[in-house]
Each structure stands twice: as C-alpha cells, then as structure tokens.
Design an enzyme around this catalytic site. Structure first.
Site, PDB file in Angstrom:
ATOM      1  N   VAL A  77     -42.823  -5.100  -6.668  1.00 52.38           N
ATOM      2  CA  VAL A  77     -42.523  -4.967  -8.102  1.00 52.38           C
ATOM      3  C   VAL A  77     -43.283  -6.047  -8.862  1.00 52.38           C
ATOM      4  O   VAL A  77     -43.392  -7.182  -8.392  1.00 52.38           O
ATOM      5  CB  VAL A  77     -41.012  -5.128  -8.396  1.00 52.38           C
ATOM      6  CG1 VAL A  77     -40.714  -4.767  -9.854  1.00 52.38           C
ATOM      7  CG2 VAL A  77     -40.170  -4.294  -7.458  1.00 52.38           C
ATOM      8  N   ASP A  78     -43.783  -5.687 -10.025  1.00 56.99           N
ATOM      9  CA  ASP A  78     -44.337  -6.701 -10.910  1.00 56.99           C
ATOM     10  C   ASP A  78     -43.960  -6.360 -12.342  1.00 56.99           C
ATOM     11  O   ASP A  78     -43.930  -5.184 -12.723  1.00 56.99           O
ATOM     12  CB  ASP A  78     -45.857  -6.804 -10.777  1.00 56.99           C
ATOM     13  CG  ASP A  78     -46.373  -8.147 -11.283  1.00 56.99           C
ATOM     14  OD1 ASP A  78     -46.143  -9.160 -10.599  1.00 56.99           O
ATOM     15  OD2 ASP A  78     -46.962  -8.188 -12.381  1.00 56.99           O
TER      16      ASP A  78
END
Length: 203
Positions: A77-78
């Site tokens: 995830v970013d």
C-alpha cells in the site's frame, strides 16, 4: 468470513502501525514485514502512477522476502496527500508544516491510496481517492496542532484518526483511506483471495 483452517495467509508489506490497526480492526489474521523500497518519484511520473508502482514493489518485496508458499498473499500500500498536483510529504520542519496547513486551510485536498494484493499466481490492484476539506485555520491553531507532536511523521502533516480530526470540515469518500488503508476497496480483494476477516487473530 472464511474458515481459518483452509484460509490463505496475508503478509502486510508495510511498517505502518495504522495499517496494522485497520487490519486488526476487521479481524484479519496477518504477519508484518517492512519492505526496503526506494520511494523516489520519477520526474515524468504522475502521483497516481508513482503510488501504484510503489504498492506493487512493496508487495513484490514481501513475496520475495517470504518463503512464498502458494497460499501466501502480500499486501503493498502507498498513500499520498495531494494539494492540486503537489504531493505533500511529511513536514520537514515547522516552517514547511505551516506552509502546508495554510495551503490546505478552507479548501479541499485529495488523499490517494494504491493497493496491490498479490500472490505468486494472481494480483488485485485498486487506486482510491478521498476528498477532504479543512476548516479555515488560523496561525495560532496551526502552531497549537504542531505542538501536539502529531504532524511530524504524517504525510500531509495531519492524522485524521487522531487530533488532526479537529482540522476537518468534511470528507467525501473512504475514511479509512485517509488513515492509510481503504478497507472498502480491500475487503472484496480479501474475499477473492480467500483471506479471512472477522477472525480477531493476529499471526
């Protein structure tokens, strides 16, 4: 959801305590790994392409670091905060933080998160946007929030799940996305991957 004896395993490829808390909140059994991925945006790369690339690279790093059994899925995830097309990183110092808050005061900004859930055989990806509007902020309020210590390690300079909630006038879209992991987008991916939730067990 899903019998844990037949369930696939999840590796959270992130050191974020907030993402870990969100997975725990919905009862997802998981282990955690902090990937070593260079977070350097390329000059011609849009913010959207940038975070999608990082999410993919983090998930890939998680799979490579693990023993990669067939039932293992890695979650990368970013998240970025955008004011227009400007990416707001963690504040370097108070002056930088004050400039960010003045730019966000009384206007909408975007929180974008890219999710990549992948195994050795399959991959699911999503890009999620939430619109957040701040109240009009005075310099006194900005200084007082800085003194809480909360903004220092937060992208965009605030934490909506903490004392930064007092900055927010309205939100359109996923709240958990602003925290760092859009659960509304993730849960259908977990179901497709056979990863359980509502289990209340951390591996």
């Amino acid at each position: 959801m899903t019998n844990t004896s037949t369930a696939n395993r999840l590796l959270l490829a992130s050191g974020s305590p907030r993402r870990a808390q969100l997975l725990t909140q919905i009862g997802v059994p998981f282990s955690q790994f902090i990937p070593s991925v260079a977070e350097q945006r390329q000059r011609t790369e849009s913010p959207q392409d940038y975070i999608q690339r990082l999410a993919h690279d983090k998930a890939e790093a998680g799979l490579l670091a693990a023993s990669t059994p067939p039932e293992l899925w890695a979650l990368g995830v970013d998240t970025v905060v955008l004011a227009g097309e400007t990416v707001l990183e963690k504040p370097r110092d108070y002056s930088n933080f004050e400039s960010m808050m003045l730019a966000l005061s009384g206007v909408e900004h975007s929180t974008l998160s890219a999710i990549c859930l992948r195994s050795k055989r399959r991959q699911f990806s999503r890009l999620v946007e939430t619109r957040v509007r701040f109240r009009h902020l005075s310099r006194v309020q900005i200084q007082a929030y800085w003194r809480t210590g909360e903004p220092v390690d937060k992208a965009g300079g605030y934490g909506i799940q903490g004392m930064g909630a007092a900055l927010v006038e309205s939100i359109s879209g996923s709240y958990s996305n602003v925290v760092g992991l859009p659960l509304e987008a993730l849960v259908p991916m977990l179901e497709h991957a056979g990863i359980p939730y509502w289990q209340g067990t951390r591996l």
